[in-house]
Design an enzyme around this catalytic site. Sequence first.
Site, PDB file in Angstrom:
ATOM      1  CE1 TYR A 134      -3.755   2.512   0.824  1.00  0.00           C
ATOM      2  CE2 TYR A 134      -2.178   3.379   2.409  1.00  0.00           C
ATOM      3  CZ  TYR A 134      -3.355   3.511   1.696  1.00  0.00           C
ATOM      4  OH  TYR A 134      -4.117   4.641   1.843  1.00  0.00           O
ATOM      5  CE  LYS A 138      -2.773   5.320  -1.305  1.00  0.00           C
ATOM      6  NZ  LYS A 138      -3.873   5.737  -2.187  1.00  0.00           N
TER       7      LYS A 138
HETATM    8  N1  LIG Z   1      -8.986   5.285   4.644  1.00  0.00           N
HETATM    9  C1  LIG Z   1      -7.964   5.875   5.222  1.00  0.00           C
HETATM   10  O1  LIG Z   1      -7.865   5.950   6.471  1.00  0.00           O
HETATM   11  C2  LIG Z   1      -6.899   6.525   4.360  1.00  0.00           C
HETATM   12  C3  LIG Z   1      -5.760   7.069   4.979  1.00  0.00           C
HETATM   13  C4  LIG Z   1      -4.814   7.729   4.194  1.00  0.00           C
HETATM   14  C5  LIG Z   1      -4.988   7.836   2.833  1.00  0.00           C
HETATM   15  N2  LIG Z   1      -6.091   7.284   2.245  1.00  0.00           N
HETATM   16  C6  LIG Z   1      -6.229   7.441   0.785  1.00  0.00           C
HETATM   17  O2  LIG Z   1      -7.095   8.532   0.558  1.00  0.00           O
HETATM   18  C7  LIG Z   1      -7.728   8.386  -0.717  1.00  0.00           C
HETATM   19  C8  LIG Z   1      -9.209   8.686  -0.576  1.00  0.00           C
HETATM   20  O3  LIG Z   1      -9.747   7.756   0.348  1.00  0.00           O
HETATM   21  P1  LIG Z   1     -11.324   7.725   0.649  1.00  0.00           P
HETATM   22  O4  LIG Z   1     -11.487   6.852   1.849  1.00  0.00           O
HETATM   23  O5  LIG Z   1     -11.876   9.115   0.651  1.00  0.00           O
HETATM   24  O6  LIG Z   1     -11.849   6.935  -0.634  1.00  0.00           O
HETATM   25  P2  LIG Z   1     -13.232   6.156  -0.828  1.00  0.00           P
HETATM   26  O7  LIG Z   1     -14.264   6.664   0.109  1.00  0.00           O
HETATM   27  O8  LIG Z   1     -12.947   4.690  -0.819  1.00  0.00           O
HETATM   28  O9  LIG Z   1     -13.625   6.613  -2.325  1.00  0.00           O
HETATM   29  C9  LIG Z   1     -12.877   6.165  -3.395  1.00  0.00           C
HETATM   30  C10 LIG Z   1     -13.273   6.860  -4.678  1.00  0.00           C
HETATM   31  O10 LIG Z   1     -12.577   6.211  -5.750  1.00  0.00           O
HETATM   32  C11 LIG Z   1     -13.520   5.735  -6.711  1.00  0.00           C
HETATM   33  N3  LIG Z   1     -13.137   4.420  -7.231  1.00  0.00           N
HETATM   34  C12 LIG Z   1     -12.802   3.310  -6.538  1.00  0.00           C
HETATM   35  N4  LIG Z   1     -12.588   2.279  -7.369  1.00  0.00           N
HETATM   36  C13 LIG Z   1     -12.815   2.746  -8.621  1.00  0.00           C
HETATM   37  C14 LIG Z   1     -12.767   2.155  -9.915  1.00  0.00           C
HETATM   38  N5  LIG Z   1     -12.448   0.873 -10.096  1.00  0.00           N
HETATM   39  N6  LIG Z   1     -13.054   2.929 -10.986  1.00  0.00           N
HETATM   40  C15 LIG Z   1     -13.365   4.227 -10.825  1.00  0.00           C
HETATM   41  N7  LIG Z   1     -13.443   4.862  -9.616  1.00  0.00           N
HETATM   42  C16 LIG Z   1     -13.163   4.119  -8.535  1.00  0.00           C
HETATM   43  C17 LIG Z   1     -14.829   5.573  -5.944  1.00  0.00           C
HETATM   44  O11 LIG Z   1     -15.898   5.606  -6.870  1.00  0.00           O
HETATM   45  P3  LIG Z   1     -17.251   4.747  -6.654  1.00  0.00           P
HETATM   46  O12 LIG Z   1     -18.056   5.501  -5.651  1.00  0.00           O
HETATM   47  O13 LIG Z   1     -17.851   4.713  -8.004  1.00  0.00           O
HETATM   48  O14 LIG Z   1     -16.807   3.388  -6.125  1.00  0.00           O
HETATM   49  C18 LIG Z   1     -14.773   6.764  -4.994  1.00  0.00           C
HETATM   50  O15 LIG Z   1     -15.189   7.937  -5.650  1.00  0.00           O
HETATM   51  C19 LIG Z   1      -7.406   6.969  -1.187  1.00  0.00           C
HETATM   52  O16 LIG Z   1      -6.409   7.010  -2.167  1.00  0.00           O
HETATM   53  C20 LIG Z   1      -6.882   6.280   0.069  1.00  0.00           C
HETATM   54  O17 LIG Z   1      -5.935   5.259  -0.234  1.00  0.00           O
HETATM   55  C21 LIG Z   1      -7.057   6.645   2.977  1.00  0.00           C
END
Ligand SMILES: NC(=O)c1ccc[n+]([C@@H]2O[C@H](COP(=O)([O-])OP(=O)(O)OC[C@H]3O[C@@H](n4cnc5c(N)ncnc54)[C@H](OP(=O)(O)O)[C@@H]3O)[C@@H](O)[C@H]2O)c1
Length: 225
Positions: A134, A138
Amino acid sequence: MTTDEKKDHVAFVVGYTGETGKEVVKALSLSDSFERVLLIGRRQTSVTDRLGQKFEEKIVDFDKLEEYNDVFAGCDVGFNCLGTTRSKSGGKEGFYKVDHDYVMKTAEIAKHNGCKHFLHVSSQGSDKNSCLFYTQTKGIVEEELQNLQFEHLSIFRPGFLLCDRQESRFGEKLVACLMSPCICCCAKYIGVPTETLAIAMVRRACRPNGQVEIIDNPTIHYIGS
Ligand SMILES: NC(=O)c1ccc[n+]([C@@H]2O[C@H](COP(=O)([O-])OP(=O)(O)OC[C@H]3O[C@@H](n4cnc5c(N)ncnc54)[C@H](OP(=O)(O)O)[C@@H]3O)[C@@H](O)[C@H]2O)c1
């Protein structure tokens, strides 16, 4: 806000249906620095029904993104909030396709179409030499984005994203539970509300800071609070 701040940005947001993306859209709706905002995603939603006329939804196939070149035309700012998990995407390959391939393709097409400032959600601990897939992915993306030479590139490295996630993610719930005693004393170092992250992103879009800026979790709190 300074008086010389540009008021007529045209922006796109990818990942706008996600937890961070939704907050970016909200922050953009409250900002008067954006004339037009394109919400670029893979499925039709009703999000624009409750937003002003400056928002428009564009549906694309991320596997054939080069065929949607014109969707990105005229956007000087791009927000990337795309992301998935290995369990949601079917494993390592699925994860890499979204978190690396789709992100890089978006950035390349945006740059080709005149995007000057790309704002990217990465992660705390990202490192291309990491032994964790992961954080390694990144880190690779961060390096490849820098190679594209945007006029401005803002890389956000949030810790744990604090939000009211509808989807059940066992791993994240476990981390949240384990972290809860620490949240009060070291919130600035380990996590950030998606709302704060989004506000920080929109503020940086209005006022870029250098060619490449890597923004860690405490600084996200500072900018977005
Ligand atoms: N979760 C954590 O604690 C954390 C911590 C640090 C960094 N991050 C990073 O922050 C970023 C944003 O995270 P988040 O939790 O806000 O994301 P999220 O809620 O999981 O949303 C992901 C977005 O990406 C789109 N997506 C996913 N798979 C796709 C596909 N196959 N084709 C097209 N679109 C797709 C989704 O669209 P749909 O709605 O259509 O599925 C959604 O708009 C990510 O890169 C994550 O790795 C997360």
